[in-house]
Design a protein around this motif. Structure first.
Motif, short mmCIF file in Angstrom:
data_model
loop_
_atom_site.label_atom_id
_atom_site.label_comp_id
_atom_site.label_asym_id
_atom_site.label_seq_id
_atom_site.Cartn_x
_atom_site.Cartn_y
_atom_site.Cartn_z
N ASN A 111 18.66 16.34 28.82
CA ASN A 111 19.77 16.13 27.89
C ASN A 111 20.45 17.42 27.47
O ASN A 111 21.17 17.44 26.47
N ILE A 112 20.22 18.50 28.20
CA ILE A 112 20.86 19.76 27.85
C ILE A 112 21.73 20.26 28.98
O ILE A 112 21.48 19.97 30.16
N ILE A 166 13.03 24.87 21.07
CA ILE A 166 12.35 24.45 22.30
C ILE A 166 10.87 24.78 22.29
O ILE A 166 10.14 24.40 23.20
N MET A 167 10.42 25.46 21.25
CA MET A 167 9.02 25.90 21.21
C MET A 167 8.13 24.95 20.44
O MET A 167 8.58 24.27 19.50
N LEU A 168 6.86 24.91 20.84
CA LEU A 168 5.86 24.20 20.06
C LEU A 168 5.52 25.03 18.82
O LEU A 168 5.75 26.24 18.78
N ALA A 169 4.96 24.37 17.84
CA ALA A 169 4.68 25.03 16.56
C ALA A 169 3.72 26.22 16.74
O ALA A 169 2.72 26.13 17.46
N GLU A 170 4.05 27.32 16.10
CA GLU A 170 3.19 28.51 16.00
C GLU A 170 2.87 29.13 17.35
O GLU A 170 1.83 29.78 17.51
N GLN A 171 3.76 28.99 18.33
CA GLN A 171 3.50 29.54 19.65
C GLN A 171 4.36 30.76 19.98
O GLN A 171 4.24 31.32 21.07
N GLN A 172 5.19 31.20 19.03
CA GLN A 172 6.05 32.33 19.33
C GLN A 172 5.28 33.62 19.64
O GLN A 172 5.69 34.38 20.52
N PRO A 173 4.17 33.90 18.96
CA PRO A 173 3.43 35.11 19.33
C PRO A 173 2.98 35.13 20.79
O PRO A 173 3.00 36.19 21.43
N TYR A 202 7.52 28.71 34.58
CA TYR A 202 7.24 27.49 33.82
C TYR A 202 5.75 27.22 33.70
O TYR A 202 5.27 26.71 32.67
N ALA A 203 4.97 27.57 34.74
CA ALA A 203 3.53 27.33 34.72
C ALA A 203 2.85 28.08 33.57
O ALA A 203 1.83 27.62 33.04
N GLN A 204 3.42 29.23 33.17
CA GLN A 204 2.83 30.02 32.09
C GLN A 204 3.27 29.53 30.70
O GLN A 204 2.75 30.00 29.69
N LEU A 205 4.21 28.61 30.69
CA LEU A 205 4.77 28.16 29.41
C LEU A 205 4.15 26.86 28.90
O LEU A 205 4.52 26.38 27.83
N LYS A 260 8.01 23.05 24.47
CA LYS A 260 7.88 21.60 24.49
C LYS A 260 7.87 21.08 25.94
O LYS A 260 8.59 21.61 26.78
N PRO A 261 7.07 20.04 26.22
CA PRO A 261 6.89 19.55 27.59
C PRO A 261 8.19 19.18 28.29
O PRO A 261 8.32 19.36 29.51
N GLU A 262 9.18 18.67 27.55
CA GLU A 262 10.43 18.24 28.19
C GLU A 262 11.23 19.39 28.75
O GLU A 262 12.20 19.18 29.50
N TYR A 263 10.85 20.64 28.43
CA TYR A 263 11.58 21.80 28.93
C TYR A 263 10.83 22.54 30.03
O TYR A 263 11.20 23.66 30.40
N LEU A 264 9.78 21.93 30.57
CA LEU A 264 8.93 22.62 31.54
C LEU A 264 9.32 22.38 32.99
O LEU A 264 8.55 22.68 33.90
N THR A 265 10.50 21.84 33.23
CA THR A 265 10.97 21.64 34.61
C THR A 265 12.27 22.40 34.82
O THR A 265 13.03 22.62 33.89
N PRO A 266 12.56 22.81 36.07
CA PRO A 266 13.79 23.55 36.35
C PRO A 266 15.02 22.69 36.09
O PRO A 266 14.95 21.46 36.18
N PRO A 267 16.15 23.31 35.77
CA PRO A 267 17.38 22.55 35.57
C PRO A 267 17.97 22.07 36.88
O PRO A 267 17.67 22.61 37.94
N LEU A 268 18.82 21.06 36.80
CA LEU A 268 19.56 20.62 37.97
C LEU A 268 20.65 21.64 38.27
O LEU A 268 21.38 22.04 37.39
#
Length: 299
Positions: free
Chosen positions: A146-147, A185-192, A260-263, A268-276
């Protein structure tokens, strides 16, 4: 020497061909910026279509070698709110600060007029032509769920030792009708954890480019920070840094890609695939077909 201060100073783009200011003895038709062919500038996907067109402005009449060169493009999509968003960003980028007094953000035409006038005044003051240049180019990069992904590249020259350039990325949520920031786009407390992953690439980049053998000392002069200028690439999450942001002018505008494998577990899971990247596929199809036909003829 004039120093450019951009209203949006994030930045990698080389200075491409530009459209010259209209000469006094030429017709408007002769100097009109050619609109890119739709087949080469338009892309269509399941939700969004976009094409690149010339922005609406008129270059003032100009004579002589010192005429500034201005080429500002815009994107026209089938979603008005995206057009308005990108047009606003283009307006901000074209509002180049040419003096210590910041100019008010008014219209694109006003920005162009002020830029041309500054070029004339600088040429008179120096007693020689100064080839001022301003180029702003938008690009639709593709979709991802959706982006929609966009990029604005800009290049400027105002008479200094060298020009300046930038690449700004925008990730727009088509449902929420807003720009997504890194925190969205990040999960909680994962920025570090993400900070550490990008910093590792930064440290490797410093070493590989021979910038310093002492990372700690280098960071005193060019401290690392996690930028909000990101996009989704084919291999991973791409972080783009501007000129002078994490290194001297000579290093350009570095970009770091986190696979993406390192992320997993970080964004968030919905952002772990390459864009079209359908627009690139569309543009590559004619060339691929021609190569296939040539191969068949040879055989």
């Amino acid at each position: 020497m004039n120093k450019i201060v951009l209203s949006s100073m994030l930045a990698c783009s080389c200075l491409l061909g530009v459209t010259a200011c209209q000469k006094h003895n030429e017709t408007a038709e002769q100097v009109k910026t050619p609109t890119p062919a739709t087949t080469a500038a338009q892309a269509a996907t399941g939700q969004l279509s976009a094409k690149t067109i010339k922005a609406s402005y008129v270059l003032p009449a100009c004579e002589g070698e010192g005429c500034p060169q201005v080429d500002i493009q815009r994107l026209e999509t089938d979603k008005p709110w995206i057009n308005q968003f990108l047009d606003q960003k283009i307006l901000e980028l074209s509002n180049v600060q040419l003096s210590e007094q910041p100019a008010k953000l008014t219209t694109l035409q006003a920005n162009v007029d002020r830029f041309v006038q500054a070029a004339k005044q600088d040429s008179v003051a120096r007693g020689a032509p100064v080839p001022y240049t301003m180029q702003v180019t938008p690009e639709f990069l593709g979709e991802k769920g959706n982006i929609a992904l966009f990029k604005l590249s800009a290049a400027f020259y105002t008479g200094g030792a060298h020009g300046s350039a930038l690449d700004n990325y925008y990730t727009l949520d088509l449902k929420q009708k807003k720009q997504l920031k890194l925190a969205d786009i990040m999960l909680a407390e994962q920025q570090p954890k993400l900070h550490e992953l990008v910093h590792q690439q930064y440290a490797y980049w410093v070493k590989q480019n021979g910038l310093s053998a002492d990372l700690a000392k280098y960071e005193q002069d060019w401290p690392f920070k996690l930028t909000d200028n990101f996009t989704f690439g084919s291999e991973g999450l791409v972080f783009s840094y501007g000129q002078y942001e994490i290194g001297p002018y000579a290093v350009g505008m570095p970009e770091f890609t986190i696979p993406y494998a390192q992320l997993t577990g970080i964004i968030k899971p919905e952002y772990l695939t390459p864009p079209l990247q359908l627009q690139k596929q569309l543009l590559q199809q004619p060339q691929a077909a021609a190569e296939q036909n040539a191969s068949a003829t040879t055989d």
